[in-house]
Design a protein around this motif. Structure first.
Motif, mmCIF file in Angstrom:
data_model
loop_
_atom_site.group_PDB
_atom_site.id
_atom_site.type_symbol
_atom_site.label_atom_id
_atom_site.label_comp_id
_atom_site.label_asym_id
_atom_site.label_seq_id
_atom_site.Cartn_x
_atom_site.Cartn_y
_atom_site.Cartn_z
ATOM 1 N N ALA A 25 13.545 -62.937 -8.908
ATOM 2 C CA ALA A 25 14.001 -61.573 -9.460
ATOM 3 C C ALA A 25 13.388 -60.705 -8.503
ATOM 4 O O ALA A 25 11.984 -60.783 -8.006
ATOM 5 N N GLU A 26 14.336 -60.188 -7.764
ATOM 6 C CA GLU A 26 13.924 -58.845 -6.893
ATOM 7 C C GLU A 26 14.230 -57.422 -7.327
ATOM 8 O O GLU A 26 15.258 -57.475 -7.842
ATOM 9 N N PHE A 27 13.500 -56.359 -6.720
ATOM 10 C CA PHE A 27 13.784 -55.205 -7.539
ATOM 11 C C PHE A 27 13.660 -54.486 -6.204
ATOM 12 O O PHE A 27 12.263 -54.152 -5.872
ATOM 13 N N MET A 28 14.452 -53.763 -5.601
ATOM 14 C CA MET A 28 14.187 -53.020 -4.369
ATOM 15 C C MET A 28 14.398 -51.526 -4.582
ATOM 16 O O MET A 28 15.404 -51.124 -5.378
ATOM 17 N N ILE A 29 13.610 -50.844 -4.335
ATOM 18 C CA ILE A 29 13.729 -49.403 -4.234
ATOM 19 C C ILE A 29 14.132 -48.905 -2.751
ATOM 20 O O ILE A 29 13.133 -49.047 -2.061
ATOM 21 N N LEU A 30 15.435 -48.362 -2.861
ATOM 22 C CA LEU A 30 16.020 -47.810 -1.450
ATOM 23 C C LEU A 30 15.805 -46.467 -1.428
ATOM 24 O O LEU A 30 16.557 -45.801 -2.082
ATOM 25 N N TYR A 31 15.355 -45.830 -0.536
ATOM 26 C CA TYR A 31 15.287 -44.246 -0.456
ATOM 27 C C TYR A 31 15.315 -43.743 0.849
ATOM 28 O O TYR A 31 14.903 -44.654 2.087
ATOM 29 N N GLY A 32 15.505 -42.521 1.055
ATOM 30 C CA GLY A 32 15.500 -41.632 2.369
ATOM 31 C C GLY A 32 16.424 -40.559 2.117
ATOM 32 O O GLY A 32 16.957 -40.100 1.052
ATOM 33 N N ARG A 33 16.248 -39.685 3.088
ATOM 34 C CA ARG A 33 16.798 -38.413 2.965
ATOM 35 C C ARG A 33 18.403 -38.584 2.945
ATOM 36 O O ARG A 33 19.002 -39.612 3.179
ATOM 37 N N ARG A 34 19.026 -37.510 2.417
ATOM 38 C CA ARG A 34 20.407 -37.470 2.266
ATOM 39 C C ARG A 34 21.298 -37.745 3.652
ATOM 40 O O ARG A 34 20.507 -37.104 4.681
ATOM 41 N N ARG A 35 22.256 -38.447 3.546
ATOM 42 C CA ARG A 35 23.092 -38.752 4.623
ATOM 43 C C ARG A 35 22.634 -39.566 5.873
ATOM 44 O O ARG A 35 23.069 -39.878 6.618
ATOM 45 N N ALA A 174 8.448 -52.570 -8.312
ATOM 46 C CA ALA A 174 9.603 -52.824 -7.525
ATOM 47 C C ALA A 174 8.817 -53.938 -6.540
ATOM 48 O O ALA A 174 7.563 -54.152 -6.645
ATOM 49 N N THR A 175 9.595 -54.856 -6.133
ATOM 50 C CA THR A 175 9.158 -56.263 -5.246
ATOM 51 C C THR A 175 9.181 -55.767 -3.783
ATOM 52 O O THR A 175 8.683 -56.330 -3.041
ATOM 53 N N SER A 176 10.064 -54.812 -3.601
ATOM 54 C CA SER A 176 10.080 -54.135 -2.383
ATOM 55 C C SER A 176 10.363 -52.756 -2.384
ATOM 56 O O SER A 176 11.100 -52.370 -3.193
ATOM 57 N N LYS A 177 10.021 -52.155 -1.210
ATOM 58 C CA LYS A 177 10.333 -50.691 -1.069
ATOM 59 C C LYS A 177 10.835 -50.386 0.345
ATOM 60 O O LYS A 177 10.177 -51.071 1.213
ATOM 61 N N LEU A 178 12.131 -49.954 0.588
ATOM 62 C CA LEU A 178 12.529 -49.725 1.725
ATOM 63 C C LEU A 178 13.100 -48.434 2.044
ATOM 64 O O LEU A 178 13.866 -47.581 1.478
ATOM 65 N N LYS A 179 12.294 -47.517 2.946
ATOM 66 C CA LYS A 179 12.603 -46.270 3.165
ATOM 67 C C LYS A 179 13.432 -46.182 4.329
ATOM 68 O O LYS A 179 13.308 -46.880 5.389
#
Length: 495
Positions: A25-35, A174-179
Motif C-alpha cells: 500500500a502506498e500513500f503519496m502526498i502531491l503538493y506544489g503551488r497553484r498551476r 504518507a509513504t512518499s511526499k512529492l513537491k
C-alpha cells in the motif's frame, strides 16, 4: 492553439511508476503551488501507462462537504458497478466519509487500485475533520489494501498544516511526499521549439517554470504578439493570479501586494520598503517574515557573509509575481480600457534590464550549481549566490570556506559582444570581496548573452594559475560562456 505538449517531469513520472508497481500500500502526498502541473502530471501518468492503471480519479470542488461526499460516493459506485457516473442515482451517498473510504478499500482487496483525491484542499476547507478521518481510514483499512492513494492540493498552507507538519493529522502516514517544483529553464526548448534562446529566457522571466502559464502563449506566434494578446489584452487572465496565490497563505492582501510591488521595483530593505509603502517599519518586518515563511520572498545575503549580515536584501522568488508587480500591477485600469501604449513602451524600455538583473543571473547561478557534478570548474562551492557590498556587485558567486576557494562571475545581457574591460572590472572586484582571513584561490567566469570579443577571449586565456593575484588571493583561471553555450549545457546536464 495546437495541442499542448506534456513537457519534462521524467523524474516525477518515474516515481509514480515505481509507486504503482509496488506490491505494498502506498500513500503519496502531491503538493506544489497553484498551476505548477499537479493534475496534468497525474492525468499524463494515467494516459501514458500501459496497461492503463485500474483507477478512480476524483476531483474535489469548492462546494459543501455533503455535496462532495455525494460526488465521491457516486464515483466509487460507478467504478464498482461499471455504470457511467451520469447514470448513477443522483441522491446516492454513503452515510459518512469513513464508510466511503471503507468502500474504496474494499475495491482494492484483490487487484491494485489507484485512488486519486485531487484538489483535496477544497474538501479540507469545508470538512475540517476530513484529514483525521482519512488518517483513521488509512490506519485501519487502506494501508492493508492493495492501493496506491494520492492526495493532491494547491493550497500549500493547508497541505502543510494538515499533512506535512508534525501536528497535522496525516503527518507520518504518507509513504512518499512529492513537491512538484516549477519546470527548469531547459524545458522551454521543448515547448517553444521555434523561439530563439533569448526569447525563451524572456518567457522564463515572465512566467518562470509554470507550465499552465506557458500554455497561454501560442508557440507558433511571435513572442511580441503573444505578449500583446495574452498579457496586454482586456481579457487578461493573469490579473487575478496574484490574489489567488497570496490568498492561500495571507489575509490583508493589499498590504502584502504593496510590499511585493516595492520589492519588484528595486526596494530591497525594510527601510527602503517603508519609504514607498507608508507602512510602519514594525509592520514591514512582520509582513516580510510572513512572505519569507510562505517562500514568496527570500532574504539573500552575500555568499561571504552569514545570515545576520547587515547587507541582506529581499527578493521575490516567484518569477511571475516579480514580473506582475513590476510591469502589470499598476496598469490594470489602462489595460481594462484597451490602452496598451504605455505598457508596451515600458516593456521596450525596461524588460531587457529586468531579464538581465533577475532571470539571466538566475540561469547562470543554476549553471554554476549544475556544473559541479560535471567537474567543469576546478572548485566545488558549498554555497552559491551573489556577492555585494558598498563598493562592488558580483552577479554570480560560489564559496567553499573549507577549501578557501571562491568563484566570481559577471552576467551581461546586452545586445553586443562584451569586451575585455568587463573582465578586468570583475578581477578588480575580487579585491573588494575576498574574505580578509586566510589565503584564497579565485576562479572567474564571464557570462554574456551575445558572447565575447576576440580581445576578451584572448584576455581570458591569459589568466593562468598564479599569474594574477591580490593581497591574499591568487587566480586559478577564467572561463567564458555565451547564452547558447549555457543553454546547451543546462539541457545536457539536466537530462
Amino acid at each position: 492553439m495546437p495541442d499542448k505538449p506534456f513537457v519534462g517531469r521524467e523524474a516525477e513520472m518515474d516515481i509514480l511508476r515505481s509507486q504503482w508497481a509496488s506490491h505494498d500500500a502506498e500513500f503519496m502526498i502531491l503538493y506544489g503551488r497553484r498551476r505548477v502541473g499537479k493534475t496534468r502530471l497525474i492525468t499524463h501518468f494515467l494516459e501514458s501507462t500501459d496497461p492503463a492503471p485500474r483507477a478512480i480519479y476524483w476531483v474535489a470542488e469548492p462546494t459543501s462537504s455533503a455535496a462532495q461526499l455525494q460526488s465521491f460516493s457516486q464515483a466509487i459506485l460507478a467504478f464498482e458497478t461499471g455504470v457511467p457516473q451520469a447514470n448513477i442515482d443522483v441522491n446516492f451517498s454513503y452515510g459518512n466519509w469513513r464508510l466511503a473510504f471503507d468502500a474504496a478499500a474494499a475495491l482494492a482487496k484483490e487487484k491494485r487500485l489507484l485512488l486519486v483525491l485531487d484538489e483535496f484542499t477544497y474538501l479540507m476547507a469545508v470538512s475540517r475533520g476530513i484529514a483525521g478521518t482519512l488518517q483513521n481510514a488509512w490506519d485501519h483499512q487502506l494501508k492493508k489494501a492493495n492501493i496506491f492513494l494520492i492526495i493532491s492540493g494547491s493550497h500549500l498552507g493547508m497541505m502543510e498544516r494538515e499533512a506535512l507538519m508534525p501536528r497535522g493529522p496525516l503527518y507520518g502516514r504518507a509513504t512518499s511526499k512529492l513537491k512538484l517544483e516549477p519546470l527548469p529553464f531547459k524545458d522551454t526548448s521543448d515547448y517553444f521549439p521555434n523561439y530563439r534562446t533569448d526569447e525563451r529566457v524572456a518567457v522564463y522571466a515572465i512566467f518562470g517554470g509554470i507550465p499552465h502559464y506557458w500554455e497561454q502563449f501560442n508557440p507558433n506566434k511571435k513572442l511580441n504578439q503573444n505578449i500583446r494578446e495574452v498579457l496586454l489584452s482586456r481579457e487578461n487572465l493573469f490579473f487575478d493570479e496574484p490574489q489567488l496565490l497570496l490568498h492561500d497563505f495571507v489575509s490583508e492582501i493589499g498590504n502584502y501586494a504593496s510590499i511585493l510591488r516595492a520589492i519588484a521595483h528595486g526596494y530591497r530593505t525594510p527601510t527602503e520598503i517603508a519609504s514607498v509603502t507608508s507602512l510602519a517599519s514594525p509592520n514591514i518586518s512582520m509582513y516580510l517574515k510572513n512572505l519569507i515563511d510562505t517562500r514568496f520572498v527570500e532574504r539573500r545575503v552575500p555568499v561571504t557573509q552569514d545570515e545576520k549580515s547587515r547587507f541582506g536584501r529581499h527578493y521575490i522568488t516567484d518569477p511571475f509575481l516579480r514580473f506582475y508587480y513590476r510591469f502589470l500591477a499598476g496598469r490594470q485600469s489602462e489595460l481594462a480600457r484597451g490602452i496598451t501604449e504605455l505598457a508596451v513602451a515600458e516593456f521596450k524600455q525596461h524588460l531587457i534590464d529586468f531579464i538581465g538583473t533577475h532571470t539571466w543571473e538566475e540561469v547562470c547561478r543554476e549553471w554554476l550549481q549544475r556544473s559541479v557534478a560535471r567537474k567543469v570548474l576546478p572548485f566545488v562551492p558549498d554555497k552559491v549566490g551573489s556577492e555585494w557590498n558598498r563598493s562592488v556587485q558580483i552577479d554570480v558567486s560560489g564559496i567553499n570556506w573549507m577549501e578557501k576557494t571562491l568563484i566570481l562571475g559577471e552576467c551581461k545581457w546586452g545586445r553586443k559582444q562584451m569586451d575585455q574591460d568587463v573582465l578586468e572590472k570583475l578581477i578588480e572586484g575580487a579585491n573588494q570581496v575576498v574574505p580578509g582571513k586566510g589565503s584564497w584561490r579565485v576562479y572567474f567566469i564571464g557570462f554574456a548573452r551575445d558572447g565575447w570579443t576576440p580581445q576578451a577571449q584572448k584576455f581570458s586565456g591569459s589568466i593562468k594559475k598564479g599569474q594574477v593575484s591580490g593581497a591574499n588571493w591568487q587566480a586559478e583561471g577564467m572561463l567564458l560562456r555565451t547564452l547558447e553555450q549555457v543553454d546547451k549545457e543546462l539541457s545536457d546536464w539536466t537530462e
